[in-house]
Structures are given as C-alpha cells and as structure tokens.
Design an enzyme around this catalytic site. Structure first.
Site, mmCIF file in Angstrom:
data_model
loop_
_atom_site.group_PDB
_atom_site.id
_atom_site.type_symbol
_atom_site.label_atom_id
_atom_site.label_comp_id
_atom_site.label_asym_id
_atom_site.label_seq_id
_atom_site.Cartn_x
_atom_site.Cartn_y
_atom_site.Cartn_z
ATOM 1 C CE LYS A 88 55.599 41.623 24.719
ATOM 2 N NZ LYS A 88 56.984 41.490 24.285
ATOM 3 C CE LYS A 112 56.841 34.917 33.124
ATOM 4 N NZ LYS A 112 58.399 35.200 32.677
ATOM 5 C CE LYS A 124 61.514 33.308 26.860
ATOM 6 N NZ LYS A 124 61.101 34.288 27.640
ATOM 7 C CB THR A 208 61.969 41.527 35.362
ATOM 8 O OG1 THR A 208 61.458 41.610 33.852
ATOM 9 C CG2 THR A 208 61.730 39.940 35.955
ATOM 10 C CG ASN A 239 67.761 44.303 34.027
ATOM 11 O OD1 ASN A 239 67.971 45.333 34.238
ATOM 12 N ND2 ASN A 239 66.440 43.915 33.463
ATOM 13 C CB SER A 367 56.475 43.858 27.641
ATOM 14 O OG SER A 367 57.842 43.796 27.707
#
Length: 434
Positions: A88, A112, A124, A208, A239, A367
């Site tokens: 992820k 994380k 990533k 987030t 954001n 997510s």
C-alpha cells in the site's frame, strides 16, 4: 499486540552508525530502523529481510505531448514488504522523485500500516515530471503508460496505490480504468483515494488531517495540557495541513500561524481557518491573505506554540534549526519532516514528537476502509468512517505511548519498535520459502 520481548542475537550491520547525508530519506529511515531493531534484539536474518525492499521497478514512460513531440519520463515503484498483506502506498508526480526517496517512503509505509495494525505492507511510487507544466491530456497519458508499465505488480491482493504529491482522485480514476481495461472487467479495489462515485470512501480526503487532529489532542491530554486554547502553528496549508488546522480549531485550539509555499501568516489572536481555506480555494495560495503578520516558513517553525504541525515537505527540521524549535509538541503531518540527526536535539529539549508513521496514518487507515468497502461491495456513512478512524488512531497512540514509557524511549523509536515487532512476528510465523 506482538510480544516485544524478543531473543537476544547480535546483528551485523556493516553500515551501523553511518550517517553520510542528513537529508537522504533512505539513510534517515534506516538509522531509525537500526535503533529500534537494536532495542528489540532483532535476529540477524529478520533484520536483513526487513531492511531490503522486495521489489524495485523502474520503467520508461514514452508520452506523445500536445505539441506532437515524444518525451520519455521515468517511473518508479518500490514494494518494500508484503508479509502482512498487499503493498500500500501513494504515487507522486514530481521532479524530485528519486529511487532513494521512493525506497524510504515505501519502508515508511510498511511501518505506518503496521503501527496502526492494518493488514497492508508498504509501497511507494513516482514519476519524474513537472505536472504543473503539463496539460490534463498529457497527465492522463503519463498515468496510463506508467500504470501499464507496473501492471504486473498491481492488484487488490498485491499492490494498491493511492494519491500522493501532485496526484489526486482523477489520477486514481485513470489508474483504475487502465488496470480494468487490461484485465477485462472493473476492479475498483486496485486503488484507493478514488472519486466517491467510483467506490471511493466518504471521509477519505479529510482522513490524514483528521488523524493529525486525533493524535495531537491525545498528546495534549497525555501532557495534561488543555486542548481548548492550545496554540497551534501549521506549516503547509494543503489538504493535510488545512484540514488538520480546521479540525484542531473545532476542538478549541487556537491556530496562530499557517503557511504554504508562498510564505506564511502569524496572528497571536488566532486565525479564522475556515476563512483561510476559503481564500485558498479562490486564490490557489495564501499569497496576499493579509489576516496577520507576514512570516517565512522557517520562522513559523520556531514560533513559541503548544503544537507545531509540519505538514508540508520532508527535512524541514534539521540540525540547523532544531535547537530553535520552541513548540512543546510536534505532530508530524508530512512524511519525514524531521531528519534523524535532529531527533536527538529535540529529545534534549524535551519536545514531545508524535512521529509521522503514527500522526499521519489516518490517510492509509481510511484507504484500508475504502479497500474493505470495495471488496465487500457495501459502503459506510461518513460518521461510521470517522468513528472507526478515531478508534484506531487513539488505540495506536496508546500502544506507542505504552512502549515509549516501558522502554524509556521517545515516541518515534517506540513507534518503530511496535511496527517492526509486528512485521517481524509475521515473518517468523510464515518462515522462509525455499
């Protein structure tokens, strides 16, 4: 939670105590990993597995530009670890994308996901390009060609991307459509951060920033500081920063400084965050906002506030300015805003740091909720999403704080210990396939 009382074994690290470049993200991540692994007495074999990415993919992306010429861009995707579930991690479009950066961010995603105990591994990706100079059509062609280049790793059970720097819901829609065209049917669980109309989750855009709010208020309560009236400075009004600031203000905090790439504004009496968000929505940046005194991004970091939220770029708190930080709490909204070398200085100053792999994990948590909803074909209301996010973030903060107090280490090291222990436990249970 996995048992942290692990067997004592020596670990051979040829590069232990190496610190060649303070701002190299992979070296920073590895120095923190090494510290936690040493405290855990991690076995040499598991150490070697966890420090090495599973896959590093580099692809060429030829794109027909609007002017009729062909440009070739470079795309990267790194899968760090998939022992606990599908990889992820976001995809960023930026000129500063590099393999070292992507490797570090992929590893951070592994930790994380583990620290909030969701069943994902870390990945990533990125494309080296300047999206601000590209048309919508060019961005779509880059996205689709990049997707086809890494499609062998993608899938709901293998690798699930998400938006990151300079990518958004539309980019994820293109990615999902490209993958679906290749497999011959719609697969909305191949990515998260999609438009709600395509299976995106309610509450994902705010997740987030909401996670930052949850962890910052938990830190205030732990330190027996009043949430109402606590002063907050937020570097980065995108954001994450803007939503985090708005939600902290709704909890009664006083946001006294905000900034973006154009600079910042400081008002000791408090900034109307909703008004600032409306200004940015209309004008794109904070330039010319005028509701306070002009300050630089560097000056904002050094304000005497209760809570500092670095929510912009990596490596903004370094050995050069860490000694000047006056905040009582740092809640890291961005990935890697503090260099590993600066950690020691912040510790010596007694600053309570909520590390990035915990503070900004709200996004990947929701997510995960989106992926679960896609897989089940059943969608939750926003209240349910936010309640489940709060529960995970509060429980994760408590787990990290407990290890921090038990082992007398800072919250960052404790977070790494919690995450590494969980991933290592799964590797021991699964064994080595040979």
């Amino acid at each position: 939670m996995a048992d942290l009382r692990l067997p004592t074994n020596p670990i051979v690290r040829p590069d232990k105590d190496r610190f060649l470049n303070e701002e190299n993200p992979f070296e920073a991540m590895m120095s923190r990993f090494d510290r936690a692994a040493e405290l855990l007495d991690l076995e040499p074999g598991i150490y070697k597995v966890l420090r090495s990415p599973e896959k590093e993919i580099t692809v060429s992306i030829p794109v027909l530009m609007d002017n009729g010429e062909v440009e070739v861009f470079t795309g990267i995707r790194v899968l760090h670890n998939t022992s606990r579930g599908p990889a992820k991690g976001g995809i960023r479009f930026d000129m500063n994308v590099s393999l070292d950066e992507v490797k570090a961010l992929a590893a951070w995603m592994t930790w994380k996901c583990a620290v909030v105990n969701i069943p994902f591994g870390g990945a990533k990706g990125g494309v080296i390009c300047d999206p601000l100079k590209m048309s919508v059509g060019e961005l779509e062609r880059v996205t689709r060609r990049y997707t086809s280049g890494i499609i062998s790793t993608l899938g709901p059970d293998s690798d699930v991307p998400a938006p990151d720097v300079n990518t958004n819901e539309r980019v994820m829609a293109w990615l999902m459509d490209t993958y679906s065209m290749h497999v011959g049917h719609t697969v909305n669980a191949v990515t998260t951060g999609k438009p709600v109309e395509m299976g995106g989750s309610l509450g994902r855009r705010e997740a987030t920033g909401r996670g930052v709010m949850f962890t910052a208020t938990q830190a205030l309560e732990h330190l027996k500081m009043d949430v109402k009236g606590a002063t907050v400075a937020v570097q980065g009004f995108g954001n994450v920063g803007s939503i985090g600031a708005q939600l902290l203000a709704e909890q009664g905090c006083k946001v006294v400084a905000i900034s973006d790439r154009t600079g910042g504004w400081h008002n000791p009496k408090g900034i109307d965050v909703a008004d600032a968000i409306a200004y940015v929505r209309k004008n794109k940046t904070l330039d010319g906002y005028g509701k306070g005194d002009v300050i630089t991004n560097e000056q904002l970091l050094e304000l005497p506030v209760d809570v500092l939220v670095p929510a912009a770029l990596e490596n903004v708190i370094t050995t050069k300015n860490a000694k000047n930080i006056k905040a009582k709490i740092i809640c890291e909204g961005a990935n890697g805003p503090t260099t590993a070398a600066a950690d020691t200085i912040l510790d010596e100053k007694g600053i309570f740091v909520v590390p990035d792999i915990l503070a900004n994990a709200g996004g990947v948590t929701v997510s995960y909720f989106e992926w679960v909803q896609n897989r089940g074909g059943y969608y939750w209301d926003e209240e349910t999403v936010n309640d489940r996010l709060r529960k995970i973030m509060v429980e994760s903060f408590a787990s990290v704080l407990k290890i921090s107090q038990q082992h007398k280490v800072n919250m960052r090291t404790a977070a790494y210990m919690v995450a590494i222990s969980r991933v290592a436990t799964v590797h021991r249970l699964r064994g080595i396939y040979a």
